[in-house]
Design an enzyme around this catalytic site. Structure first.
Site, mmCIF file in Angstrom:
data_model
loop_
_atom_site.group_PDB
_atom_site.id
_atom_site.type_symbol
_atom_site.label_atom_id
_atom_site.label_comp_id
_atom_site.label_asym_id
_atom_site.label_seq_id
_atom_site.Cartn_x
_atom_site.Cartn_y
_atom_site.Cartn_z
ATOM 1 N N ASP A 10 0.848 -1.188 0.000
ATOM 2 C CA ASP A 10 0.000 0.000 0.000
ATOM 3 C C ASP A 10 0.890 1.247 0.000
ATOM 4 O O ASP A 10 1.686 1.439 0.919
ATOM 5 C CB ASP A 10 -0.872 -0.044 1.276
ATOM 6 N N ASP A 111 -3.118 2.319 -6.098
ATOM 7 C CA ASP A 111 -1.969 2.341 -5.186
ATOM 8 C C ASP A 111 -1.884 1.135 -4.254
ATOM 9 O O ASP A 111 -1.204 1.196 -3.236
ATOM 10 C CB ASP A 111 -1.991 3.629 -4.353
ATOM 11 N N GLU A 112 -2.546 0.051 -4.583
ATOM 12 C CA GLU A 112 -2.514 -1.148 -3.730
ATOM 13 C C GLU A 112 -2.425 -2.411 -4.566
ATOM 14 O O GLU A 112 -3.123 -2.539 -5.578
ATOM 15 C CB GLU A 112 -3.811 -1.265 -2.909
#
Length: 416
Positions: A10, A111-112
Site C-alpha cells: 500500500d 496504489d494497492e
DNA sequence: CTCGGCATCCTAT
DNA sequence: CTAACGATAGGATGCCGAG
C-alpha cells in the site's frame, strides 16, 4: 487448502507521495515534510482532499473532507492539484517491482496490490526480509514509501498494512489476531464503515474483539444477513478469497459531474447528459459490451440525491439509443429543482450481438448510428477526446455552452 | 412464495 | 457552529407487483 502467504502493498499517502517524489527529483522542497495535501482545484468550492502529508494530518486534515474545511483547520496548508498522468506512471512503476517478486499479483487499486507468495519458501525463506527488500527497493528506486502487510489471507494482510505508517512492514498471522487486531475499534475492520460502526457503538460494541465474540445471528439481525455473516468471519480473521491476477470484468460504467454553478434548465442539462452518455458508451464499446439498463442520477442543491433507471428492450452500445432513454428518465425524475450534480450509469452488460428489431424504427437507423459511433471513436482514438463533439452538445449559435464545455473539459483519463 | 425491477443505502479507493 | 464534499464501482436490501 494449505496455509497461504499473502502480502498487501500500500503506497503511503499515494497521490501526495507521488507529487512529492517528483518535486524532490527536480530539486524542490519535500511536500511530505510540511502540512500539504492534494485537493481539487484550490480555487474551486467543490474540491475535496484526496491525500495529505503526515504534518497535515496532525492538524486534523482528513481524506475526503472539503478543501474549505481543511483550510480552516490548517490555514497554511499547501495544496497541490491532481495529476493522473503522473499517478498512472508511478502506479505502473511500483507494481512492476512488486510483480517481479510474486507468482501472482492482484492490482487492487491505483496504489494497492496483493501478492500471493504461497510456495515461495525456497526462493524467499524469510517473508519479512523479502517484504523489507520490496519496500526498500521501491523507496530507493522510485523515491516514495509503501507499507507492506503480511498475513495468511488478503483480509489480514490488508489490516496489517494499515498498522503504523509510513515505510513499515507488519505481520498479522492467526496467532497474532488477538493481540494485534482485536483491540482495534470496529470501524477499522474492512467493510465495516461509518454507518455500521455507529450502530455497533450504540449497542456498546467498540472493538473488533467484541465483535468477534458476538453471536453471528445477532450481528445479522443488526447489519443484515450478508454483512453480518461476512463481518463475523472477518472479525475472526477468516477469509478465503483468492488473489486474482486477472481483473474482474466490468459490471457497469458511470459518469457523474458536480458543477460549480447549479443546473436549472433542460437546455443546460441535456448536452451534459449526452456527453456523459457518450463517455460511458464509448468505454463500453471499447470493451466490446452492450448494456440493457440505463439510469440517470441527479443531486439537488439541497443535497437530495435521486436515481431513475429503466431496463432496455434490446442490448445496445449505441450512444444515441441510450441517450434517448436517459433523456426520458431525466424528464420523468426532475421537476426543476436546481441541481449540483448530474450523472449517467449503464449496467446489466452482455456480450451478445442479438438484436430484436424494433417495430417503430427503420432497420437501417440502428446501423447508421453504429457507424457514427465507430467513426467518432476512431477519430478520438487518433486525435484525442476533444477532437470531435456531437452536434447536440453544441448550442445552436455554434458555440459550446459554458457549463457543457466546463463539464466536457473536466473529463479525465479517457486515454491514458 | 419467488422473481424481476427499482430506489436507496453501504462500502471501498 | 453547521451541513458543508468527488468520481467510480460493486453489492445488499427493502418494497412492490406479477405470476
Amino acid at each position: 487448502m494449505a496455509t497461504r502467504l499473502i502480502f498487501h502493498v500500500d503506497v503511503n499517502s499515494a497521490f501526495l507521495s507521488w507529487e512529492a517524489a517528483r518535486r524532490v527529483k527536480e530539486g524542490l522542497p519535500d511536500l511530505r515534510l510540511i502540512p500539504s495535501a492534494v485537493g481539487g482545484d484550490p480555487q474551486s468550492r467543490t474540491g475535496i482532499i484526496t491525500a495529505k502529508s503526515i504534518p497535515a494530518k496532525k492538524y486534523g486534515v482528513t481524506t475526503g473532507e472539503p478543501v474549505s474545511m481543511a483550510l480552516r483547520k490548517c490555514p497554511d496548508l499547501v495544496l497541490v492539484k491532481s495529476d493522473f498522468d503522473l499517478y498512472t506512471k508511478c502506479s505502473h512503476a511500483f507494481k512492476d517491482i512488486c510483480q517481479s517478486y510474486a507468482p501472482v499479483m492482484e492490482s487492487f487499486s491505483i496504489d494497492e496490490v496483493f501478492l500471493d507468495m504461497t510456495g515461495t519458501g525456497l526462493i524467499y525463506p524469510d517473508p519479512v526480509a523479502t517484504a523489507h527488500e520490496i519496500k526498500d527497493r521501491i523507496r530507493d528506486e522510485l523515491g516514495f514509501t509503501v507499507n507492506i502487510g503480511i498475513g495468511p489471507n488478503k483480509l489480514l494482510a490488508k489490516m496489517a498494512s494499515d498498522f503504523t505508517k509510513p515505510d513499515r512492514v507488519h505481520t498479522l498471522f492467526s496467532d497474532e489476531i488477538e493481540k494485534k487486531m482485536w483491540p482495534l475499534p470496529v470501524g477499522d475492520l474492512l467493510f465495516l464503515g461509518k454507518s455500521s460502526a455507529e450502530k455497533l457503538n450504540r449497542m456498546g460494541i467498540r472493538t473488533i474483539g467484541e465483535l468477534a465474540r458476538m453471536p453471528e445471528k445477532e450481528l445479522q439481525r443488526i447489519l443484515g444477513e450478508k454483512a453480518g455473516h461476512a463481518l463475523h468471519l472477518s472479525a475472526n480473521g477468516i477469509d478465503d478469497s483468492p488473489v486474482r491476477d486477472k481483473p474482474e470484468e466490468a459490471k457497469g460504467y458511470s459518469a457523474e459531474t458536480t458543477f460549480e454553478e447549479d443546473i436549472v434548465t433542460y437546455e443546460q442539462a441535456e448536452p451534459i447528459l449526452l456527453n456523459q452518455t457518450d463517455v460511458v458508451a464509448r468505454r463500453m464499446r471499447r470493451d466490446g459490451k452492450k448494456c440493457t439498463c440505463a439510469s440517470v442520477m441527479i443531486r439537488t442543491t439541497a443535497f437530495h440525491t435521486h436515481t431513475h433507471q429503466r431496463k432496455l428492450y434490446n442490448p445496445t452500445d449505441v450512444t444515441d439509443e441510450i441517450y434517448a432513454v436517459i433523456r426520458e428518465l431525466l424528464h420523468e425524475t426532475w421537476h426543476g429543482e436546481s441541481l449540483r450534480l448530474l450523472g449517467v450509469q449503464i449496467t446489466d452488460l452482455t456480450e451478445e450481438e442479438f438484436t430484436q428489431f424494433s417495430l417503430f424504427e427503420e432497420p437501417g437507423d440502428h446501423d447508421k448510428k453504429k457507424k457514427l459511433d465507430a467513426a467518432m471513436d476512431a477519430i478520438r482514438d487518433k486525435y484525442g477526446k476533444n477532437s470531435v463533439k456531437r452536434l447536440s452538445t453544441v448550442q445552436t449559435d455554434g458555440r459550446i455552452g459554458r457549463k457543457a464545455k466546463a463539464e466536457m473539459d473536466a473529463d479525465t483519463d479517457e486515454e491514458r
